[in-house]
Motif scaffolding. Sequence first.
Motif, PDB file in Angstrom:
ATOM      1  N   HIS A   8     -45.610  50.204  64.483  1.00  0.00           N
ATOM      2  CA  HIS A   8     -44.698  49.619  64.571  1.00  0.00           C
ATOM      3  C   HIS A   8     -46.219  47.915  64.223  1.00  0.00           C
ATOM      4  O   HIS A   8     -46.415  47.500  63.880  1.00  0.00           O
ATOM      5  N   TYR A  56     -46.866  45.059  58.733  1.00  0.00           N
ATOM      6  CA  TYR A  56     -47.458  43.976  57.491  1.00  0.00           C
ATOM      7  C   TYR A  56     -46.776  43.044  58.396  1.00  0.00           C
ATOM      8  O   TYR A  56     -45.485  42.981  58.485  1.00  0.00           O
ATOM      9  N   ALA A  57     -47.191  42.200  58.507  1.00  0.00           N
ATOM     10  CA  ALA A  57     -46.391  40.990  59.266  1.00  0.00           C
ATOM     11  C   ALA A  57     -46.179  40.007  58.719  1.00  0.00           C
ATOM     12  O   ALA A  57     -45.237  38.726  58.704  1.00  0.00           O
ATOM     13  N   ASP A 102     -43.874  39.425  55.856  1.00  0.00           N
ATOM     14  CA  ASP A 102     -42.867  39.556  55.554  1.00  0.00           C
ATOM     15  C   ASP A 102     -41.904  40.834  56.188  1.00  0.00           C
ATOM     16  O   ASP A 102     -41.483  40.980  56.575  1.00  0.00           O
ATOM     17  N   ASP A 103     -41.295  39.136  56.773  1.00  0.00           N
ATOM     18  CA  ASP A 103     -40.041  39.350  57.716  1.00  0.00           C
ATOM     19  C   ASP A 103     -38.836  40.450  57.312  1.00  0.00           C
ATOM     20  O   ASP A 103     -38.587  41.454  58.168  1.00  0.00           O
ATOM     21  N   GLU A 104     -38.345  40.099  56.078  1.00  0.00           N
ATOM     22  CA  GLU A 104     -37.639  41.168  55.426  1.00  0.00           C
ATOM     23  C   GLU A 104     -38.045  42.742  55.363  1.00  0.00           C
ATOM     24  O   GLU A 104     -37.055  43.598  55.506  1.00  0.00           O
ATOM     25  N   LEU A 110     -40.339  44.396  57.665  1.00  0.00           N
ATOM     26  CA  LEU A 110     -40.338  44.049  58.468  1.00  0.00           C
ATOM     27  C   LEU A 110     -39.096  44.861  59.923  1.00  0.00           C
ATOM     28  O   LEU A 110     -38.351  45.718  60.027  1.00  0.00           O
ATOM     29  N   GLN A 111     -37.908  44.275  59.175  1.00  0.00           N
ATOM     30  CA  GLN A 111     -36.753  44.451  59.589  1.00  0.00           C
ATOM     31  C   GLN A 111     -36.181  45.745  59.202  1.00  0.00           C
ATOM     32  O   GLN A 111     -34.727  45.954  59.523  1.00  0.00           O
ATOM     33  N   LYS A 146     -38.001  44.992  66.503  1.00  0.00           N
ATOM     34  CA  LYS A 146     -37.656  44.015  65.306  1.00  0.00           C
ATOM     35  C   LYS A 146     -37.416  42.926  65.665  1.00  0.00           C
ATOM     36  O   LYS A 146     -37.668  42.359  65.688  1.00  0.00           O
ATOM     37  N   ASN A 173     -38.333  41.761  69.023  1.00  0.00           N
ATOM     38  CA  ASN A 173     -40.149  41.290  69.020  1.00  0.00           C
ATOM     39  C   ASN A 173     -41.364  41.970  68.483  1.00  0.00           C
ATOM     40  O   ASN A 173     -42.588  40.502  68.859  1.00  0.00           O
ATOM     41  N   TYR A 174     -40.642  41.467  66.872  1.00  0.00           N
ATOM     42  CA  TYR A 174     -42.445  41.621  66.625  1.00  0.00           C
ATOM     43  C   TYR A 174     -43.166  40.236  66.643  1.00  0.00           C
ATOM     44  O   TYR A 174     -44.242  40.613  66.475  1.00  0.00           O
ATOM     45  N   LYS A 175     -42.468  39.023  66.505  1.00  0.00           N
ATOM     46  CA  LYS A 175     -43.388  38.189  67.005  1.00  0.00           C
ATOM     47  C   LYS A 175     -43.938  38.517  67.963  1.00  0.00           C
ATOM     48  O   LYS A 175     -45.219  38.216  67.714  1.00  0.00           O
TER      49      LYS A 175
END
Length: 546
Positions: A68, A72-73, A75-77, A79-80, A239, A241-243
């Motif tokens: 994880h 790629y950081a 594009d949040d879509e 990531l989710q 997901k 906590n990705y940020k």
Amino acid sequence: METDQSGKRGHAPTFDAIIIGAGLAGMQQLHLLRGLGLSVRVYEASDDVGGTWNISRYPGLRLDSESHTYAYAFDDEILQEWNWTERFVGQAELSRYFRHVADKLDLRRDIVFDTRVERASFDEARDLWVVDTSDGARAEARFLISCIGALVAAPQMPRIAGIESFAGEAYHTNAWPRDREVSFAGKRVAVIGTGATGVQIVQEVSKTAGHLTVFQRTPNWCAPLGNGPISQAEMDKIKANYKDIFARCKATYAQFDHQIDFRSALEVSEEEREALFEQRYNEPGFSIFLGVFIDCLFDPRANALLSDFAARKIRQRVHDPKTAEVLIPKDHGFGSRRLPLETNYYEAYNRDNVSLIDCRATPIEEITPGGIRTSECEHPFDMIIYATGFDAVVGPLARIDLRGIGGRALKDKWADGPVSWMGMHTNGFPNLLIVGGPNSSATLCNVPRCIEDMVGWTTQLIAHTQTSGHRRFEVTEAAEQGWTDAVLTAAEQTLAGHVDSWFTGVNSNIDGRQKRRFLLYPAGAVAYREELEASAAHTYPQLTFA
Ligand code: NA7
């Protein structure tokens, strides 16, 4: 800029930017430049996106970055919607991931696959790069961006007499057959090389080979990978906590999610030291390297304590004491070469069907039609696997005929070692950007995290060049010399700088590459990013614009 897509030589389409390579850097670079509204063409030598993860197919290939943290950081879509199935996923899942990203962002329409950039030369009168490709076509662009990567574009076979004479199956790990399964069952298999690749393939092949013989020249320190499945609950937590996860990575030396311990290994009690080493050894990933006492990374005395701990682990895990001693590095400290992460690698040597040859004691002299002859005897084999690595870091670009001002070739300019500013710019090659070049932070990094620092910066520079009405930028000689000298001086303080490995450009299989030349960035990813940001904040004092 005017574009004509047909591209036969003599009738070259012109783009704002040409990118070499559609791996993880090239894909993101394309996406970002599109965001500026630029016309972009990407050339990719293989048949799909994903770089290493599409090209390399040897059994056992998998990540040693936490999956994880490798995403790629931007594009949040994506990531989710993407679920990683394992803590350290294998090649097939990563390849699927990159294909998914390409679909989602509709990247392929600007990528020409199965096409190698053979030559690129800077046309000084027009401030354009003229690019010739393996399909006989030519294209032009204002900016040329190498996203070719540090390794897979330049696999390296060993220099051993008789290689061509071998009558059995033979594979370099980087050129693994894609059209059929390779079976090891019942076969006498040799693996030459015990770097990160050799370690991964040995542990895999040992499971089914009739007999596996590993030819090791330099033992590497290895540590447990700690792989395992990721449950849906864990994935949901990731997901959410990705940020924070990416922010934590950003703040560390090599952009992994491991926190260094700022105490000295020399100042804590032996119990405390052993307890931390033990805990980190049992944690997944590079924790035992990037999560221990800070001085283990640069102070030989602290590092010796960690090396001693790792040596004891090898002695515990390998039953035969003689084999264990051969597997324990004696000439370099823990983490001073690339640290392979493993899953039962050491236990493989406890199997009846696995043996280890110490090439320091009995060097390979020749490959014969029937096997491998060492200084001691001939070993018969059905298959030889060359896990002998790459012409790392400088090799991929050196394989392109890249010519700057006055027709000067990059490989001539870099004949005595790469000279650059940030690994990214080199004087005499205007409008050329090298993402992940020599001495950039990407050489020792959780690669996508360092790459995003670089492609973000190159995008910003290109935007600045265009909006300020310029056609050309070029790094000054003073900036590249000052930076290169500073890097090489700082490298003297590192442990890796005093050890032969691909980190220091040493390759026994290539003429003239026996002398060390440091290819990492010693100050780490945070310092590297800060240097880039400071340059942009001061309107690029290292560059001239015209
Ligand atoms: P590496 O790390 O360069 O390893 C190559 C291995 O092959 C290493 O053990 C070499 O021994 C060995 N080698 C090379 N030539 C010979 C000959 N002629 N005889 C015996 N042994 C030889 O490459 P990898 O593919 O494992 O890993 C590269 C990176 O790819 C890795 O760090 C990951 O980031 C992905 P040596 O150490 O030179 O004595």
